[in-house]
Design a protein around this motif. Structure first.
Motif, PDB file in Angstrom:
ATOM      1  N   TRP A 173       1.347  -1.031   0.342  1.00  0.00           N
ATOM      2  CA  TRP A 173       0.038   0.481   0.119  1.00  0.00           C
ATOM      3  C   TRP A 173       0.613   1.305   0.304  1.00  0.00           C
ATOM      4  O   TRP A 173       0.778   1.970  -0.403  1.00  0.00           O
ATOM      5  N   ALA A 174       2.001   0.982   0.361  1.00  0.00           N
ATOM      6  CA  ALA A 174       3.141   2.338   0.673  1.00  0.00           C
ATOM      7  C   ALA A 174       3.442   2.591   0.181  1.00  0.00           C
ATOM      8  O   ALA A 174       3.766   3.418  -1.307  1.00  0.00           O
ATOM      9  N   ALA A 175       3.699   1.181  -0.998  1.00  0.00           N
ATOM     10  CA  ALA A 175       4.873   2.007  -2.357  1.00  0.00           C
ATOM     11  C   ALA A 175       4.369   2.354  -3.391  1.00  0.00           C
ATOM     12  O   ALA A 175       5.186   2.745  -4.198  1.00  0.00           O
ATOM     13  N   ALA A 176       3.083   1.367  -3.066  1.00  0.00           N
ATOM     14  CA  ALA A 176       2.402   2.241  -4.467  1.00  0.00           C
ATOM     15  C   ALA A 176       1.298   3.353  -4.759  1.00  0.00           C
ATOM     16  O   ALA A 176       1.303   4.500  -4.988  1.00  0.00           O
ATOM     17  N   ARG A 177       1.793   4.759  -3.567  1.00  0.00           N
ATOM     18  CA  ARG A 177       1.755   5.882  -3.088  1.00  0.00           C
ATOM     19  C   ARG A 177       3.004   6.468  -2.358  1.00  0.00           C
ATOM     20  O   ARG A 177       2.271   7.923  -1.928  1.00  0.00           O
ATOM     21  N   LEU A 178       4.085   6.009  -2.466  1.00  0.00           N
ATOM     22  CA  LEU A 178       4.817   7.362  -2.666  1.00  0.00           C
ATOM     23  C   LEU A 178       5.059   8.654  -2.858  1.00  0.00           C
ATOM     24  O   LEU A 178       5.672   9.207  -1.600  1.00  0.00           O
ATOM     25  N   PRO A 179       4.612   8.597  -4.003  1.00  0.00           N
ATOM     26  CA  PRO A 179       4.871  10.231  -3.744  1.00  0.00           C
ATOM     27  C   PRO A 179       3.701  10.699  -3.486  1.00  0.00           C
ATOM     28  O   PRO A 179       4.285  12.445  -2.296  1.00  0.00           O
ATOM     29  N   GLU A 180       2.727  10.797  -3.168  1.00  0.00           N
ATOM     30  CA  GLU A 180       1.561  11.191  -2.309  1.00  0.00           C
ATOM     31  C   GLU A 180       2.288  11.644  -0.587  1.00  0.00           C
ATOM     32  O   GLU A 180       2.007  12.385   0.159  1.00  0.00           O
ATOM     33  N   LEU A 181       2.597  10.269  -0.046  1.00  0.00           N
ATOM     34  CA  LEU A 181       3.705   9.908   1.016  1.00  0.00           C
ATOM     35  C   LEU A 181       4.838  11.045   1.729  1.00  0.00           C
ATOM     36  O   LEU A 181       4.909  12.091   2.948  1.00  0.00           O
ATOM     37  N   VAL A 182       5.459  11.661   0.003  1.00  0.00           N
ATOM     38  CA  VAL A 182       6.124  12.091   0.494  1.00  0.00           C
ATOM     39  C   VAL A 182       6.137  13.426   1.156  1.00  0.00           C
ATOM     40  O   VAL A 182       6.688  13.924   1.309  1.00  0.00           O
ATOM     41  N   ALA A 183       4.772  13.721  -0.707  1.00  0.00           N
ATOM     42  CA  ALA A 183       4.909  15.086  -0.283  1.00  0.00           C
ATOM     43  C   ALA A 183       3.691  15.201   1.305  1.00  0.00           C
ATOM     44  O   ALA A 183       3.576  16.244   1.739  1.00  0.00           O
ATOM     45  N   LEU A 184       2.947  14.347   1.236  1.00  0.00           N
ATOM     46  CA  LEU A 184       2.791  14.030   2.357  1.00  0.00           C
ATOM     47  C   LEU A 184       3.746  14.681   4.320  1.00  0.00           C
ATOM     48  O   LEU A 184       3.479  15.897   4.726  1.00  0.00           O
ATOM     49  N   GLY A 185       4.204  14.290   4.441  1.00  0.00           N
ATOM     50  CA  GLY A 185       5.679  13.954   4.679  1.00  0.00           C
ATOM     51  C   GLY A 185       6.847  15.513   4.717  1.00  0.00           C
ATOM     52  O   GLY A 185       6.834  16.495   5.741  1.00  0.00           O
ATOM     53  N   ALA A 186       6.397  16.471   3.701  1.00  0.00           N
ATOM     54  CA  ALA A 186       6.560  17.291   3.457  1.00  0.00           C
ATOM     55  C   ALA A 186       5.981  18.573   4.111  1.00  0.00           C
ATOM     56  O   ALA A 186       7.027  19.539   4.896  1.00  0.00           O
ATOM     57  N   ALA A 187       5.023  18.205   3.467  1.00  0.00           N
ATOM     58  CA  ALA A 187       3.542  18.982   4.260  1.00  0.00           C
ATOM     59  C   ALA A 187       3.890  19.426   5.863  1.00  0.00           C
ATOM     60  O   ALA A 187       3.173  20.604   6.728  1.00  0.00           O
ATOM     61  N   GLY A 188       4.104  17.793   6.167  1.00  0.00           N
ATOM     62  CA  GLY A 188       4.224  17.866   8.185  1.00  0.00           C
ATOM     63  C   GLY A 188       5.006  19.217   8.728  1.00  0.00           C
ATOM     64  O   GLY A 188       4.739  19.409   9.627  1.00  0.00           O
ATOM     65  N   VAL A 189       6.266  18.599   7.774  1.00  0.00           N
ATOM     66  CA  VAL A 189       6.990  19.345   8.431  1.00  0.00           C
ATOM     67  C   VAL A 189       7.244  20.301   8.028  1.00  0.00           C
ATOM     68  O   VAL A 189       7.115  21.950   8.997  1.00  0.00           O
ATOM     69  N   ALA A 190       6.665  21.494   6.762  1.00  0.00           N
ATOM     70  CA  ALA A 190       6.557  22.700   6.778  1.00  0.00           C
ATOM     71  C   ALA A 190       4.785  22.853   7.384  1.00  0.00           C
ATOM     72  O   ALA A 190       4.903  24.767   8.502  1.00  0.00           O
ATOM     73  N   ALA A 191       4.783  22.694   8.415  1.00  0.00           N
ATOM     74  CA  ALA A 191       3.585  22.843   9.528  1.00  0.00           C
ATOM     75  C   ALA A 191       3.528  22.993  10.490  1.00  0.00           C
ATOM     76  O   ALA A 191       2.906  23.337  12.033  1.00  0.00           O
ATOM     77  N   LEU A 192       5.090  23.100  10.787  1.00  0.00           N
ATOM     78  CA  LEU A 192       5.422  22.862  12.318  1.00  0.00           C
ATOM     79  C   LEU A 192       6.180  23.535  13.199  1.00  0.00           C
ATOM     80  O   LEU A 192       6.592  24.024  14.155  1.00  0.00           O
ATOM     81  N   ALA A 193       5.743  24.673  12.055  1.00  0.00           N
ATOM     82  CA  ALA A 193       5.933  26.340  13.228  1.00  0.00           C
ATOM     83  C   ALA A 193       5.508  26.748  13.994  1.00  0.00           C
ATOM     84  O   ALA A 193       4.112  26.317  14.409  1.00  0.00           O
ATOM     85  N   GLY A 194       5.922  27.917  14.984  1.00  0.00           N
ATOM     86  CA  GLY A 194       4.905  27.454  15.940  1.00  0.00           C
ATOM     87  C   GLY A 194       5.997  28.158  17.564  1.00  0.00           C
ATOM     88  O   GLY A 194       6.774  28.402  16.507  1.00  0.00           O
TER      89      GLY A 194
END
Length: 314
Positions: A173-194
């Motif tokens: 399941w993860a292998a088939a969605r790697l581009p989406e998961l890469v983008a989600l992880g990057a978005a997660g880091v970007a959301a961690l300002a505070g």
């Protein structure tokens, strides 16, 4: 269940000159030391008692056990010394560093780790403590702390490393969605300002519950500046690992009121999942033979949670 527990040296393994330095900080001779379980550092973790009945908690390590652990102890000494008085953490009584051995002498806090699988009353007490901790450290009173992105950004980019060299045994399941998961992880880091002090390494073994139910947060080398909801969200990884609770409902009840948006929480979960599944494939660090199995267990549990969260998202 794979537990967060490594292989430690004990007080008797600490060189005499380091023991003498600890006793100088305490102002008395150590007559008893009881090693504590939990955590992965190969250094000492001892509740000590002195001849005069004094008590303290002592941590000591050298690069001979693990180079990174010695660096983290130095960082923990600096951070713990700078924590504001209202933070529910052990006070630093003193430290020793001869360029090889590093020792921290901390207040001995009476208490035990929360029961796992987590019980509701203790979990509620921990979450209430994290809410109060966020309130008391916003705005951040420790200007020397790095941001989450500076400290953990590379770690939370594990999906990119997995995509660059896809493991043969990666979940289909993860292998088939790697581009989406890469983008989600990057978005997660970007959301961690505070502008809140975040511990960022919260598990049951880094928490103590006192006889009166008071919660103390221990082991602070990974502290940084992030959003007020970060520690609450990161704790859910440990709760999810052991099961028995609706972690999404807990996020809605405790993280969303602190400003977390659902997409931010999903991004953080994606980043942490990628980190665990990437890190667990590396050889064990010196002196930490059990950490990779624990990372794999966390990664697999997080992946199941992430999949369910994505498949039920509106």
């Amino acid at each position: 269940m794979t537990l967060a527990s490594g292989v430690r040296i004990g007080w008797a393994d600490v060189p005499e000159h380091v023991q003498a330095a600890v006793e100088a900080i305490l102002g008395d001779r150590v007559v008893a030391a009881v090693s504590q379980r939990g955590g992965f550092s190969p250094g000492t973790a001892d509740r000590v008692r002195t001849a005069g009945g004094g008590r303290a908690f002592v941590k000591a390590v050298s690069p001979a056990q693990n180079q990174r652990s010695a660096e983290l102890y130095r960082q923990e000494a600096l951070i713990t010394a700078a924590l504001p008085p209202g933070v529910p953490a052990p006070r630093l009584l003193g430290s020793f560093d001869d360029g090889d051995w590093v020792a921290l002498v901390l207040q001995d806090v009476e208490g035990r780790h929360p029961v796992t699988p987590w019980v509701a009353a203790e979990l509620d007490a921990v979450l209430a403590t994290l809410r109060a901790l966020a309130a008391s450290t916003t705005p951040c009173p420790m200007p020397q702390l790095p941001t989450v992105a500076e400290l953990l950004g590379e770690d939370l980019s594990g999906w990119q490393r997995l995509a660059d060299e896809v493991p043969d045994d990666l979940d289909p399941w993860a292998a088939a969605r790697l581009p989406e998961l890469v983008a989600l992880g990057a978005a997660g880091v970007a959301a961690l300002a505070g502008d809140t002090v975040a511990h960022t390494d919260l598990r049951a073994d880094n928490l103590l519950v006192g006889p009166d139910g008071t919660v103390t947060v221990v082991d602070w080398p990974w502290a940084c500046v992030g959003p007020a909801w970060l520690d609450t969200a990161m704790l859910m990884v440990n709760v999810n690992l052991f099961g028995g609770h609706d972690v999404d409902a807990l996020l809605r009840a405790y993280a969303v009121p602190l400003g977390a948006r659902p997409d931010d929480l999903t991004g953080l979960l994606a980043g942490m999942t990628g980190y665990f599944l990437d890190a667990c494939r590396k050889p064990p660090p010196p002196g930490l033979p059990t950490v990779r199995a624990f990372q794999r267990a966390q990664g697999e549990a997080c992946l199941r949670w992430l999949r369910a969260r994505l498949e039920t998202a509106p």
